[in-house]
Design a protein around this motif. Structure first.
Motif, PDB file in Angstrom:
ATOM      1  N   TYR A 232      36.016  31.720  27.753  1.00 33.21           N
ATOM      2  CA  TYR A 232      37.356  31.630  28.358  1.00 33.21           C
ATOM      3  C   TYR A 232      37.806  30.163  28.457  1.00 33.21           C
ATOM      4  CZ  TYR A 232      37.822  36.530  29.769  1.00 33.21           C
ATOM      5  OH  TYR A 232      37.979  37.894  29.768  1.00 33.21           O
ATOM      6  N   LEU A 233      36.839  29.265  28.799  1.00 33.14           N
ATOM      7  CA  LEU A 233      37.171  27.842  28.881  1.00 33.14           C
ATOM      8  C   LEU A 233      37.648  27.314  27.531  1.00 33.14           C
ATOM      9  CD1 LEU A 233      34.336  26.250  31.068  1.00 33.14           C
ATOM     10  CD2 LEU A 233      36.735  26.506  31.678  1.00 33.14           C
ATOM     11  N   LYS A 234      36.930  27.708  26.464  1.00 33.82           N
ATOM     12  CA  LYS A 234      37.306  27.279  25.119  1.00 33.82           C
ATOM     13  C   LYS A 234      38.684  27.810  24.744  1.00 33.82           C
ATOM     14  CE  LYS A 234      35.535  27.136  20.403  1.00 33.82           C
ATOM     15  NZ  LYS A 234      34.447  27.574  19.479  1.00 33.82           N
ATOM     16  N   SER A 235      38.940  29.088  25.067  1.00 37.37           N
ATOM     17  CA  SER A 235      40.257  29.680  24.790  1.00 37.37           C
ATOM     18  C   SER A 235      41.336  29.001  25.611  1.00 37.37           C
ATOM     19  CB  SER A 235      40.242  31.184  25.107  1.00 37.37           C
ATOM     20  OG  SER A 235      39.330  31.868  24.274  1.00 37.37           O
ATOM     21  N   ASP A 464      49.182  34.800  27.681  1.00 40.00           N
ATOM     22  CA  ASP A 464      47.780  34.792  27.235  1.00 40.00           C
ATOM     23  C   ASP A 464      46.950  33.853  28.098  1.00 40.00           C
ATOM     24  OD1 ASP A 464      48.567  36.512  25.247  1.00 40.00           O
ATOM     25  OD2 ASP A 464      48.620  34.974  23.665  1.00 40.00           O
ATOM     26  N   LEU A 465      47.523  32.701  28.448  1.00 38.88           N
ATOM     27  CA  LEU A 465      46.806  31.734  29.275  1.00 38.88           C
ATOM     28  C   LEU A 465      46.569  32.290  30.678  1.00 38.88           C
ATOM     29  CD1 LEU A 465      45.605  28.900  29.510  1.00 38.88           C
ATOM     30  CD2 LEU A 465      47.864  28.059  30.174  1.00 38.88           C
ATOM     31  N   GLU A 466      47.528  33.032  31.199  1.00 36.17           N
ATOM     32  CA  GLU A 466      47.344  33.648  32.523  1.00 36.17           C
ATOM     33  C   GLU A 466      46.158  34.598  32.514  1.00 36.17           C
ATOM     34  OE1 GLU A 466      50.973  35.503  33.640  1.00 36.17           O
ATOM     35  OE2 GLU A 466      52.068  33.611  33.907  1.00 36.17           O
ATOM     36  N   LEU A 467      46.014  35.382  31.433  1.00 34.61           N
ATOM     37  CA  LEU A 467      44.869  36.301  31.314  1.00 34.61           C
ATOM     38  C   LEU A 467      43.560  35.521  31.248  1.00 34.61           C
ATOM     39  CD1 LEU A 467      46.311  38.872  28.732  1.00 34.61           C
ATOM     40  CD2 LEU A 467      45.969  39.228  31.185  1.00 34.61           C
ATOM     41  N   VAL A 468      43.558  34.434  30.459  1.00 36.00           N
ATOM     42  CA  VAL A 468      42.356  33.611  30.337  1.00 36.00           C
ATOM     43  C   VAL A 468      42.027  32.949  31.677  1.00 36.00           C
ATOM     44  CG1 VAL A 468      41.433  31.511  29.283  1.00 36.00           C
ATOM     45  CG2 VAL A 468      42.603  33.188  27.866  1.00 36.00           C
ATOM     46  N   ASP A 469      43.061  32.429  32.363  1.00 39.89           N
ATOM     47  CA  ASP A 469      42.838  31.816  33.678  1.00 39.89           C
ATOM     48  C   ASP A 469      42.266  32.836  34.659  1.00 39.89           C
ATOM     49  OD1 ASP A 469      43.736  29.392  32.799  1.00 39.89           O
ATOM     50  OD2 ASP A 469      45.772  29.622  33.563  1.00 39.89           O
ATOM     51  N   GLY A 470      42.778  34.069  34.537  1.00 36.60           N
ATOM     52  CA  GLY A 470      42.248  35.140  35.395  1.00 36.60           C
ATOM     53  C   GLY A 470      40.783  35.383  35.119  1.00 36.60           C
ATOM     54  N   GLU A 473      38.809  32.564  36.591  1.00 30.76           N
ATOM     55  CA  GLU A 473      38.757  32.686  38.053  1.00 30.76           C
ATOM     56  C   GLU A 473      37.724  33.726  38.482  1.00 30.76           C
ATOM     57  OE1 GLU A 473      39.572  31.314  41.664  1.00 30.76           O
ATOM     58  OE2 GLU A 473      40.533  30.550  39.832  1.00 30.76           O
ATOM     59  N   LYS A 474      37.674  34.836  37.732  1.00 32.66           N
ATOM     60  CA  LYS A 474      36.698  35.889  38.071  1.00 32.66           C
ATOM     61  C   LYS A 474      35.264  35.415  37.863  1.00 32.66           C
ATOM     62  CE  LYS A 474      39.687  39.841  37.041  1.00 32.66           C
ATOM     63  NZ  LYS A 474      39.925  40.993  36.134  1.00 32.66           N
ATOM     64  N   GLY A 475      35.075  34.589  36.806  1.00 37.39           N
ATOM     65  CA  GLY A 475      33.720  34.128  36.522  1.00 37.39           C
ATOM     66  C   GLY A 475      33.305  32.915  37.315  1.00 37.39           C
ATOM     67  N   LYS A 476      34.264  32.327  38.074  1.00 40.92           N
ATOM     68  CA  LYS A 476      33.971  31.093  38.786  1.00 40.92           C
ATOM     69  C   LYS A 476      32.894  31.280  39.849  1.00 40.92           C
ATOM     70  CE  LYS A 476      37.346  28.269  39.295  1.00 40.92           C
ATOM     71  NZ  LYS A 476      38.580  27.589  39.767  1.00 40.92           N
ATOM     72  N   THR A 477      32.925  32.402  40.586  1.00 38.08           N
ATOM     73  CA  THR A 477      31.942  32.651  41.654  1.00 38.08           C
ATOM     74  C   THR A 477      30.535  32.731  41.076  1.00 38.08           C
ATOM     75  OG1 THR A 477      33.616  33.872  42.906  1.00 38.08           O
ATOM     76  CG2 THR A 477      31.311  34.175  43.554  1.00 38.08           C
ATOM     77  N   VAL A 478      30.426  33.486  39.959  1.00 32.16           N
ATOM     78  CA  VAL A 478      29.113  33.614  39.317  1.00 32.16           C
ATOM     79  C   VAL A 478      28.672  32.258  38.788  1.00 32.16           C
ATOM     80  CG1 VAL A 478      27.841  34.719  37.431  1.00 32.16           C
ATOM     81  CG2 VAL A 478      29.569  36.013  38.700  1.00 32.16           C
TER      82      VAL A 478
END
Length: 683
Positions: A232-235, A464-470, A473-478
């Motif tokens: 997601y970071l790369k995208s 598309d960026l909003e989806l990637v940011d989402g 954000e979801k993976g940030k806790t992990v």
């Protein structure tokens, strides 16, 4: 850095050896070396020779031909197979009261009828010492010394070409060149490079990206989440780059729309001007008709006045003549022969009494007939008498003529006023059309359509960026849990945080220096341009080095609609402003040191007042100027503006073989030479 002499050997059109010594400043006088040449006769090549000698072809700041195009290929027809020749440019200059000699050379060998490079290009720099004579710097020290005296980032400033002067300031290329010049002045390009190397966690090849990959998940499940997070970071980075690119497109189209609207508004002003001009033309024609009528009336009355004056001059003599006739015979003014003959023939008087043959009445009529005039003569005398009676009105006619003449003068003035207003409007209409072109509503419609298409693409990428940011954000806790899962990850995280701090410090330092430089450059520019360009203009240079030149009287951004002549003035002002900024901010540029400028300029599009002010204000103010010009632009205004500062002058011509030859011109005969040559050239 003051230039003393350049020598070109087999460099492009310069064959064998051509030396050009330059005039050096003498108490701020004789600071100009004038190099005169027709288009295509070595002016641009001379400018390129300076850049090539100091920096070679490797610098990203230069725009030089390919290396194979630098050598004079005509040499191949003059040397034998496997023979060698050398291309060389050497420049002697003075810096901080020390003389230097820079030489860049390349050897060539003839093989199969063509020239090929033989060995590496060589650059040497020597300094003249007091006791050891010329002392050569080491190979690496030579280039480093040149960079310390005049960084290649400033080559666009001190070696200024005419092509750039013709480019509009709204041109993206101009902004890029200006940015490179500023970075060269500030010597902060290395910070940009460092900032780029540090990069970000979503750029895998950057420092932060590589550190990010050092984070290791404790379990396969966590690793999968981490891989998704990194993906997601790369995208995110890819989408951000695309969005920035599309946003640049949108900004460009919006600017074009804004400029087009401003241009159309200017052109629509012409509609009223055209109507006003037509009205002035109609009024002019009406005044012309009135003048013609008054002229005819004046001529008629003038003839009457002239006749009356002549009659008055002979009236007394005429009266004497008539009186003389009256004294000899009984004379009746209005009685003529035809009337008497008619009475006798009819036998009855006009009073009704009969007139019989041989009567007293008939006898009296015959006597009267002897002193009467023929009808034509009687009518003429009648007419003369009336003219004499009318001649007494001569003074009244003169007053009428005076009144008509006054009205004629008034109509002539009206005609002139209407003609002047019409001509003024015509010139304004032509200037507007020349500056802004013609009304093109289709272009505006096309730009609107392009904007809608770009906005559509931009909106999609943002979604598309909003989806990637989402997903990020979801993976940030992990991700945070994984970073704290072991000592190794924690150390990597600490390093990442430290690198971010360094990156922010670099960014803030870079931004502060850059912003300060742009502000100072803008101030220097405004100060210089007010002395040359008619109007009240102000300049803003944004973070992307886009230049906005605003007409403060109208509030209109005129950056993209400056005329060619205005662009030249603005460009010259920028040269002076950049030099002033360089002296103020650059660590390598000595504020008190004099610096020569090589300028291949085209000033022929300027009007008389501007060309004189540019010459007096911008050109003469330079410490040293090697000014390359063609004949026709050395008009009186320009030559008069700089001639007191010309220390040397040369004429470049091509011989029959196409090689450039140099002729030094006598300064005391330069004025005559320039104008004589212009006449021959025009013929």
């Amino acid at each position: 850095m003051i230039f003393n002499e350049i020598e070109l050997q087999n460099f492009r059109q310069y064959k064998s050896s051509v030396k050009i010594p330059f005039s050096t400043p003498n108490n701020d006088k004789e600071n100009i070396t004038l190099v005169i040449a027709a288009n295509g006769v070595g002016k641009t090549t001379l400018l390129q020779a300076f850049r090539y000698c100091f920096y070679g072809q490797k610098s990203a700041f230069l725009d030089l031909p390919n290396r194979d195009e630098l050598v004079n290929n005509m040499i191949s027809s003059e040397i034998k197979e496997l023979d060698n020749c050398e291309m060389k440019v050497s420049i002697s200059f003075t810096h901080k009261n020390k003389k230097y000699l820079a030489i860049r050379r390349q050897k060539f060998i003839k093989r199969n009828g063509k020239l090929h490079r033989s060995g590496e290009e060589v650059f040497t720099l020597s300094g003249l010492t007091e006791y050891e004579g010329w002392k050569e710097f080491g190979s690496s020290d030579a280039q480093e010394k040149i960079q310390s005296i005049l960084p290649d980032g400033l080559s666009q400033v001190f070696m200024f070409d005419g092509e750039r002067m013709q480019r509009n300031f709204a041109d993206k290329k101009f902004g890029e060149e200006l940015r490179e010049s500023i970075l060269g002045i500030l010597d902060i390009k290395k910070f940009d490079k460092l900032y780029d190397i540090i990069g970000s966690e979503n750029r895998v090849n950057s420092v932060l990206g590589m550190l990010n990959k050092k984070i290791i998940a404790p379990t396969e499940k966590d690793q999968k989440v981490l891989d998704d997070y990194n993906r997601y970071l790369k995208s995110q980075k890819s989408l951000q780059d695309e969005i920035e690119k599309i946003q640049d497109e949108l900004d460009k189209v919006n600017k074009q729309l804004e400029d087009t609207k401003a241009i159309q508004a200017k052109l629509e002003e012409n509609t009223k001007r055209i109507a006003d001009r037509d009205k002035e033309d109609a009024n002019h024609n009406k005044a012309k008709e009135n003048l013609e009528k008054l002229s005819q009336d004046y001529l008629g009355k003038a003839r009457v006045a002239l006749t009356s004056r002549l009659l008055l001059e002979v009236k007394e003599k005429y009266q004497d003549y008539i009186s003389q006739g009256h004294t000899h015979e009984l004379f009746y003014d209005n009685l003529h022969i035809n009337t008497i003959e008619d009475i006798i023939e009819k036998g009855i008087c006009v009073c009704g009494r009969p007139v019989s043959s041989h009567s007293e009445e008939e006898k009296r009529l015959i006597e009267l007939k002897a002193v009467s005039l023929p009808i034509e003569s009687a009518q003429n005398l009648n007419l003369i008498a009336q003219k004499f009676k009318k001649s007494v009105e001569y003074q009244e006619i003169l007053l009428e003529l005076k009144d008509i003449k006054s009205k004629m003068s008034e109509e002539k003035l009206n005609m002139q006023n209407h003609r002047d207003k019409s001509n003024s409007l015509t010139k304004e209409i032509a200037r507007t059309e020349e500056k802004y072109g013609n009304l093109d509503y289709k272009r505006y419609e096309s730009l609107q359509n392009s904007k809608m298409e770009i906005v559509g693409r931009l909106s999609q990428k943002k979604r598309d960026l909003e989806l990637v940011d989402g997903g990020i954000e979801k993976g940030k806790t992990v991700r945070e849990r994984i970073e704290l899962s072991n000592a190794g990850n924690r150390k990597v995280r600490d390093v990442i945080n430290l690198v971010h701090e360094i990156k922010n410090e670099i960014f803030n330092f870079r931004r502060e220096k850059d912003s300060n430089a742009r502000d100072i450059l803008g101030e220097n520019f405004d100060s210089i341009i007010k002395k040359t360009l008619q109007g009240n203009y102000s300049t803003i240079i944004d973070e992307k080095y886009k230049i906005q030149i605003t007409n403060m009287d109208t509030g209109v951004d005129e950056t993209s609609v400056l005329s060619t002549g205005q662009n030249i003035i603005v460009s010259l002002a920028f040269v002076n402003a950049l030099i002033a900024t360089a002296k103020e901010l650059s660590k390598t540029i000595d504020t008190n040191e004099k610096y020569g400028v090589i300028m291949d300029a085209a000033l022929s599009n300027l009007d008389e007042s501007h060309i004189y002010r540019v010459s007096k204000t911008n050109i003469n103010s330079l410490d040293q100027l090697i000014f390359m010009s063609f004949k026709k632009q050395l008009r009186d205004e320009m030559y008069n503006g700089i001639k007191s500062n010309i220390g040397k002058a040369y004429l470049l011509t091509k011989n029959k073989k196409g090689f450039i030859e140099k002729t030094e011109l006598a300064i005391n005969q330069l004025d005559t030479f320039i104008h004589e040559y212009e006449e021959e050239e025009n013929e």
